[in-house]
Design a protein around this motif. Structure first.
Motif, mmCIF file in Angstrom:
data_model
loop_
_atom_site.group_PDB
_atom_site.id
_atom_site.type_symbol
_atom_site.label_atom_id
_atom_site.label_comp_id
_atom_site.label_asym_id
_atom_site.label_seq_id
_atom_site.Cartn_x
_atom_site.Cartn_y
_atom_site.Cartn_z
ATOM 1 N N LEU A 133 0.867 -1.298 0.053
ATOM 2 C CA LEU A 133 0.151 -0.107 -0.053
ATOM 3 C C LEU A 133 0.967 1.250 -0.029
ATOM 4 O O LEU A 133 0.512 2.424 -0.652
ATOM 5 N N ASP A 134 2.107 1.385 0.968
ATOM 6 C CA ASP A 134 2.822 2.577 0.736
ATOM 7 C C ASP A 134 3.545 2.710 -0.555
ATOM 8 O O ASP A 134 3.690 3.731 -1.176
ATOM 9 N N SER A 135 3.940 1.710 -1.284
ATOM 10 C CA SER A 135 4.367 1.618 -2.410
ATOM 11 C C SER A 135 3.354 2.300 -3.636
ATOM 12 O O SER A 135 3.596 3.153 -4.218
ATOM 13 N N ALA A 136 2.432 1.846 -3.381
ATOM 14 C CA ALA A 136 1.062 2.353 -4.410
ATOM 15 C C ALA A 136 0.857 3.656 -4.130
ATOM 16 O O ALA A 136 0.765 4.503 -5.025
ATOM 17 N N ARG A 137 0.876 4.304 -2.754
ATOM 18 C CA ARG A 137 0.554 5.576 -2.292
ATOM 19 C C ARG A 137 1.861 6.505 -2.985
ATOM 20 O O ARG A 137 1.520 7.489 -3.319
ATOM 21 N N ARG A 138 3.129 6.015 -2.777
ATOM 22 C CA ARG A 138 4.336 6.923 -3.335
ATOM 23 C C ARG A 138 4.045 7.038 -4.899
ATOM 24 O O ARG A 138 4.476 8.175 -5.414
ATOM 25 N N LEU A 139 3.529 6.172 -5.439
ATOM 26 C CA LEU A 139 3.387 6.151 -7.081
ATOM 27 C C LEU A 139 2.149 7.284 -7.216
ATOM 28 O O LEU A 139 2.459 7.951 -8.292
ATOM 29 N N LEU A 140 1.277 7.318 -6.610
ATOM 30 C CA LEU A 140 -0.014 8.162 -6.806
ATOM 31 C C LEU A 140 0.540 9.587 -6.337
ATOM 32 O O LEU A 140 -0.004 10.457 -6.734
ATOM 33 N N ARG A 141 1.577 9.608 -5.617
ATOM 34 C CA ARG A 141 1.993 11.032 -5.112
ATOM 35 C C ARG A 141 2.646 11.796 -6.441
ATOM 36 O O ARG A 141 2.592 12.980 -6.418
ATOM 37 N N PRO A 151 2.022 11.188 -9.996
ATOM 38 C CA PRO A 151 0.985 10.585 -11.187
ATOM 39 C C PRO A 151 1.903 10.791 -12.214
ATOM 40 O O PRO A 151 1.751 9.960 -13.183
ATOM 41 N N VAL A 152 2.359 11.907 -12.728
ATOM 42 C CA VAL A 152 2.554 12.335 -13.990
ATOM 43 C C VAL A 152 4.028 11.322 -14.434
ATOM 44 O O VAL A 152 4.251 10.478 -15.524
ATOM 45 N N GLY A 153 5.047 11.307 -13.396
ATOM 46 C CA GLY A 153 5.962 10.653 -13.577
ATOM 47 C C GLY A 153 5.896 8.796 -13.757
ATOM 48 O O GLY A 153 6.459 8.350 -14.457
ATOM 49 N N SER A 154 4.977 8.515 -12.830
ATOM 50 C CA SER A 154 4.479 7.272 -12.566
ATOM 51 C C SER A 154 3.870 6.810 -13.901
ATOM 52 O O SER A 154 4.256 5.592 -14.511
ATOM 53 N N LEU A 155 2.810 7.666 -14.516
ATOM 54 C CA LEU A 155 2.297 7.375 -15.687
ATOM 55 C C LEU A 155 3.106 7.190 -17.043
ATOM 56 O O LEU A 155 3.216 6.539 -17.769
ATOM 57 N N LEU A 156 4.170 8.150 -17.112
ATOM 58 C CA LEU A 156 5.286 8.207 -18.184
ATOM 59 C C LEU A 156 6.275 6.872 -18.011
ATOM 60 O O LEU A 156 6.472 6.058 -19.118
ATOM 61 N N THR A 157 6.431 6.393 -16.744
ATOM 62 C CA THR A 157 7.270 5.121 -16.657
ATOM 63 C C THR A 157 6.352 4.125 -17.200
ATOM 64 O O THR A 157 6.711 3.030 -17.883
ATOM 65 N N MET A 158 4.936 4.184 -16.752
ATOM 66 C CA MET A 158 4.248 2.924 -17.121
ATOM 67 C C MET A 158 4.153 2.776 -18.767
ATOM 68 O O MET A 158 3.899 1.689 -19.490
ATOM 69 N N LEU A 159 3.756 3.870 -19.272
ATOM 70 C CA LEU A 159 3.794 4.128 -20.691
ATOM 71 C C LEU A 159 5.155 3.706 -21.323
ATOM 72 O O LEU A 159 4.596 2.990 -22.525
ATOM 73 N N ALA A 160 5.872 4.143 -20.984
ATOM 74 C CA ALA A 160 7.133 3.461 -21.691
ATOM 75 C C ALA A 160 7.238 1.966 -21.515
ATOM 76 O O ALA A 160 7.667 1.170 -22.363
ATOM 77 N N ILE A 161 6.827 1.239 -20.659
ATOM 78 C CA ILE A 161 6.654 -0.165 -20.439
ATOM 79 C C ILE A 161 5.620 -0.647 -21.257
ATOM 80 O O ILE A 161 5.772 -1.617 -21.994
ATOM 81 N N ALA A 162 4.475 0.107 -21.403
ATOM 82 C CA ALA A 162 3.416 -0.402 -22.339
ATOM 83 C C ALA A 162 3.782 -0.494 -23.651
ATOM 84 O O ALA A 162 3.684 -1.432 -24.303
#
Length: 323
Positions: free
Chosen positions: A34-42, A44-55
């Motif tokens: 849960l803590d890792s998920a909250r850190r990613l949500l803090r 959102p732009v950087g996390s989304l870009l990383t996920m998009l690169a993976i996608a």
């Protein structure tokens, strides 16, 4: 107090201690997830870009694999439609042609037969060429009767062996088969499979690098925190755990984005592909991922994210020493 009673109490105490440790271990895993998920949500732009690169790294090999799966289904359909044409001698009349057709149908390597008389063959030939009036003026029908049969085993070697056997049957003039295009299609499919595996390996390595670089930056940002918890006795597994969950979340998010892109792309390309196949007189559709394919995509992306995080954290933990 007897020794037996003391032993039972000691066993119960050990079981209670082990159970408490197990519950504590599960609570810590849940808290870290849960803590890792909250850190990613803090962020959102950087996390989304990383996920998009993976996608993006996952979409190309997954899409190619879907196309190859559709080609495999098409190849199976072509195998079922593979046929031999047995031309009979001109002297064979209708009765004898029927007996030859029955004899061919009774052979073990033949799955299905269809007799085409000389008149039926001429009618099909006229319709195919659109020269009904010109061909109708011929004094005699030059086409012989023929038998179209489907082999039970569509493999080229088996079909060629069957053609050799059928050519020796009395009343058979020629056996015609054309398997060159099927062979080319299978060679192209095999080439595509190998290219797909190579791309999957390369882009999988790309996912590891993307996640590893992201986790490396996270480790550097929390370097002082890691030094403190290591100084008070935290193990590497304890320190590594939140970063592994972060990598798994990155991988899962990238897999979900890849799944969405593949679904949208399949819907977008469905109509042109169906129209192109219809122009060749065939029916072909890109296969969908389905439940098994979706689970495989998400499982592989999550595993790649977790593995990339594990490699990055293990490498940097070896360099961090409490001061």
């Amino acid at each position: 107090m007897s020794r037996e009673t003391t032993a039972r109490r000691g066993a119960r105490a050990r079981q209670a201690t082990a159970g408490g440790r197990g519950r504590g271990w599960l609570r810590h895993h849940r808290a870290m997830a849960l803590d890792s998920a909250r850190r990613l949500l803090r962020h959102p732009v950087g996390s989304l870009l990383t996920m998009l690169a993976i996608a993006i790294a996952l979409v190309l090999p997954a899409g190619l694999w879907l196309a190859l799966d559709g080609a495999r289904l098409l190849d199976a359909e072509l195998d079922r439609s593979a046929s031999l044409t047995v031309y009979l001698e001109e002297r064979v009349d209708a009765v004898e042609a029927g007996r030859i057709e029955q004899a061919l149908a009774a052979r073990p390597g033949v799955a299905e037969t269809r007799l085409i008389s000389a008149a039926e063959g001429m009618a099909e030939f006229q319709r195919a060429l659109g020269l009904e009036e010109a061909l109708a003026r011929l004094p005699d029908n030059p086409l012989p009767a023929s038998v179209v049969l489907r082999p039970a085993d569509p493999e080229p070697a088996a079909v060629q062996a069957l053609a050799g056997e059928l050519a020796a049957v009395a009343g058979v003039d020629e056996v015609r088969l054309d398997l060159a295009w099927l062979e080319r299609l299978r060679h192209l499919a095999e080439l595509g499979r190998r290219v797909g595996l190579g791309l999957a390996a390369l882009f999988g390595l790309g996912v590891l690098l993307v996640v590893g670089n992201t986790i490396r930056l996270a480790v550097e940002n929390r370097r002082q925190e890691i030094e403190v918890v290591t100084l008070i006795g935290a193990t590497h597994a304890f320190v590594r755990r939140p970063f592994l969950y972060s990598g798994a979340w990155y991988g899962l998010g990238g897999g979900l984005l890849a799944w969405g892109l593949l679904t949208l792309g399949s819907d977008w390309l469905a109509a042109p592909i169906a129209a192109l196949a219809a122009s060749y007189g065939a029916s072909f559709q890109l296969p969908a991922l389905g439940a098994a394919g979706s689970a495989t995509l998400l499982g592989c992306s999550t595993l790649l994210g977790w593995l990339g995080a594990w490699i990055a954290v293990s490498r940097h933990l070896a360099q961090i020493r409490p001061r």
